[in-house]
Design a protein around this motif. Sequence first.
Motif, mmCIF file in Angstrom:
data_model
loop_
_atom_site.group_PDB
_atom_site.id
_atom_site.type_symbol
_atom_site.label_atom_id
_atom_site.label_comp_id
_atom_site.label_asym_id
_atom_site.label_seq_id
_atom_site.Cartn_x
_atom_site.Cartn_y
_atom_site.Cartn_z
ATOM 1 N N GLY B 148 0.982 4.995 7.194
ATOM 2 C CA GLY B 148 1.536 6.249 6.692
ATOM 3 C C GLY B 148 0.789 6.723 5.457
ATOM 4 N N PRO B 149 1.052 7.978 5.049
ATOM 5 C CA PRO B 149 0.300 8.571 3.950
ATOM 6 C C PRO B 149 0.474 7.847 2.608
ATOM 7 C CG PRO B 149 2.144 9.965 4.587
ATOM 8 C CD PRO B 149 2.028 8.902 5.627
ATOM 9 N N ILE B 150 1.679 7.341 2.318
ATOM 10 C CA ILE B 150 1.919 6.746 1.000
ATOM 11 C C ILE B 150 1.081 5.484 0.814
ATOM 12 C CG2 ILE B 150 3.650 5.658 -0.471
ATOM 13 C CD1 ILE B 150 5.683 7.542 0.595
ATOM 14 N N VAL B 151 1.154 4.601 1.790
ATOM 15 C CA VAL B 151 0.407 3.350 1.673
ATOM 16 C C VAL B 151 -1.087 3.631 1.632
ATOM 17 C CG1 VAL B 151 -0.152 1.206 2.884
ATOM 18 C CG2 VAL B 151 2.204 1.944 2.706
ATOM 19 N N GLN B 152 -1.537 4.566 2.470
ATOM 20 C CA GLN B 152 -2.973 4.877 2.490
ATOM 21 C C GLN B 152 -3.427 5.404 1.125
ATOM 22 O OE1 GLN B 152 -5.059 4.111 4.803
ATOM 23 N NE2 GLN B 152 -3.527 3.344 6.218
ATOM 24 N N ALA B 153 -2.604 6.302 0.534
ATOM 25 C CA ALA B 153 -2.965 6.872 -0.764
ATOM 26 C C ALA B 153 -2.977 5.793 -1.842
ATOM 27 C CB ALA B 153 -1.984 7.981 -1.123
ATOM 28 N N LEU B 154 -1.948 4.935 -1.842
ATOM 29 C CA LEU B 154 -1.875 3.872 -2.850
ATOM 30 C C LEU B 154 -3.051 2.913 -2.718
ATOM 31 C CD1 LEU B 154 1.932 3.024 -2.917
ATOM 32 C CD2 LEU B 154 0.601 4.189 -4.666
ATOM 33 N N LYS B 155 -3.475 2.679 -1.482
ATOM 34 C CA LYS B 155 -4.607 1.792 -1.280
ATOM 35 C C LYS B 155 -5.897 2.449 -1.759
ATOM 36 C CE LYS B 155 -2.983 -1.200 2.395
ATOM 37 N NZ LYS B 155 -2.965 -1.445 3.828
ATOM 38 N N ALA B 156 -5.987 3.767 -1.525
ATOM 39 C CA ALA B 156 -7.201 4.489 -1.915
ATOM 40 C C ALA B 156 -7.401 4.425 -3.425
ATOM 41 C CB ALA B 156 -7.119 5.930 -1.437
ATOM 42 N N VAL B 157 -6.312 4.473 -4.204
ATOM 43 C CA VAL B 157 -6.458 4.407 -5.653
ATOM 44 C C VAL B 157 -6.268 2.982 -6.170
ATOM 45 C CG1 VAL B 157 -5.800 6.792 -5.997
ATOM 46 C CG2 VAL B 157 -4.039 5.035 -6.033
ATOM 47 N N ALA B 158 -6.285 2.032 -5.237
ATOM 48 C CA ALA B 158 -6.281 0.608 -5.578
ATOM 49 C C ALA B 158 -5.034 0.154 -6.326
ATOM 50 C CB ALA B 158 -7.530 0.223 -6.365
#
Lengths: 406, 303
Positions: B148-158
């Motif tokens: 989902g978008p939240i996990v992907q975004a959080l992963k992108a900003v480490a």
Amino acid sequence: MRTPRDPQILQAIRYSQAMQRARAVQLTRRGFLGATGVGATALALAACAPAEKKELTPAKDVSASEKTLTWDNWPAYMDEDDAGDYPTLMGFENESGITVTYNVAVDDNNSYYAKVKDQLALGQSIGADTVCLTDWMVARLVRNGYLQELDHANIPNIANLSDSFANPDFDKGRNLSLPWQGGFAGICWNKEKVPGGLKSVDDLWAADLKGRVGVLSEMRDTMGLIMLNQGTDITGEWGDDEFANAMDAFTEQVENGQIRNIKGNAYLNDLQSEDTYAAICWSGDITSLNAQAGDKWEFAIPDAGGTLWNDTFVVPMGATHKANAEAVMNYYYEPEVAAELAAWVNYVTPVNGAKEAMDAIDPELAANQLIFPDEETLSTVHVFRTLTPQEENDYQAQFQKVLLGS
Amino acid sequence: MAFTAFASTPAVEQAPKKRSFIALVLLLPGILYLVLFFLTPLISLVITSFQQPVLDGDIGEYQAGFNWQNYVDSVGEYWPLILRAFGFALVATVLALVISYPIAYVIGVKARRWPLLQSLLLTLVIAPFFISFLLRTLAWKQIMSDEGPIVQALKAVAILPSDGHLTGTTFSVIFGLTYNFIPFMTLPLYATLERLDLRYIEAGADLYASPFTVFRKVTIPLSMPGIVSGTLLTFIPAAGDYINASRDFLGSSSTAMVGNAIEANFLVLQNYPAAASLSIVLMAVILVIVGVYVRRSGTEDLV
């Protein structure tokens, strides 16, 4: 607290406080008396509860005068058309003149049992004339004498019952129960994320699947697969040691985070949302999931073998429409009807001749080993042996302990 | 205190001395209701909690007895889940209070001049109730899923490690509890703040108190009834909640709360005495905590 100086005020306060106290006492006394009365009533009621099990007798069958039938079953277990109707069931209604109330009321063997167990024990109606539960639960109902004997004369099509389902250890000869649909528990994976595929339960514990594996909350399937993987014959004589070994392996994988989640039917959501890439799962579900959400998943029976279970018709003692229930069983044992149903639900049909009937509808499905397993496939799947009540209590408690992380 | 008592004295004197028959009749439905739907189940629960298994009986077979060992066993087995339940409920209550107070303040105080805006905002607070909370919780599970978008975004900003996830963690369970109980916190807070007499705040400012001091010394004490009822309405159900922490929703086997243990014992293990004794322990602990809390927060008039 500061004391007011004005004596008049002081007196007023004391007066009101005394009033309050007096009221509080009255209320308490009355409340106490009430509570005692109710307590006594409740105790009396509890004492009335049946302490000893008595032999249950079948309820009077009124099928001849009342052309109705109530049937509880699992979700996605009946062929459905676009309008939400059940074509084969409508066929039965037209043919027999019996009106069927079909309830999707079973979501879990244990919670369904918890809901109806008091009525079962008293031989009262559970609100359904027939229900399809999994074989191990049926074994429990048989053991307790909760089921009515089926009259095979009313089910001539029982001749079509496949040999591999005819003589389970809990009901030799199928006098009290009749299989509805069966299936396998095996392993499945997301073809895009796990291109290499999986061969055994050990492959689920691979490092690159860490936190991406789901397993079933149905103890017999998850533990059965793990025990098979450890070389235990789950159908044969095994005991606490074999179970404990499997429990250790399972606990380890839950605690180190390899297993992401342990679920019932909802494991399909995790596969679909890609929280999990691989899982222990039920055979028919993967075919349905592929049809629903793109051809992404594959199912296989592990090298060491899979489990075989079936959901089974029973008629509880309190049911008043046994003959009508037998009529519906007989109808679903027509090979053509069984084939039509199997084509939709994708589970193993216990009906001989359904494969030949399916050849006429869809030859590709007729070759599907998950619906019409041949001897070779059947030799790779095993039935989890019936547990004694003590074993069941003990093993379920151990299994739940891991599920709750306690 | 003194003034209140003085003001109510005449009323006390006029109260009828004789027990009124009509009053009893009027009370009857309420008493019957309590007896039927509270007292009877409670007593049956207590009886169940002392039951003992039938020797060589089938699953779920118990008989009357006085097996107090049930309490020792179930608490011994599930105490981490009991602690976790209260920990989660406490965090969720504090979070809900911190989030709800500004919302309630805006609706109850700032938006007072625009009744239309006020009712619109209130509707927004209540709007989630129009959808089943099971569906809303499932929706959150979907939003927080690995792809989902939240996990992907959080992963992108480490912020999340590459193998991290949100569903099935302590975070997601507390999030779910907080989210689901925010309306229960906001509404009582709103009800109190809506009646807040702004002249007190003006008076505080006139006496050279800073806005923060006015808030601490005037607004908070005046809204204490709302805070107390809001926290109670959040904490009590949150401590017994078993949906958010359920493995089918936002939890996993490492986040189970006592509610999940009760559910599993009741529905899966058919160990009714264990489930009943856990329920009673849960009730007792809540009763003690709430009792101490209400006493200490000094709002006896509330209950």
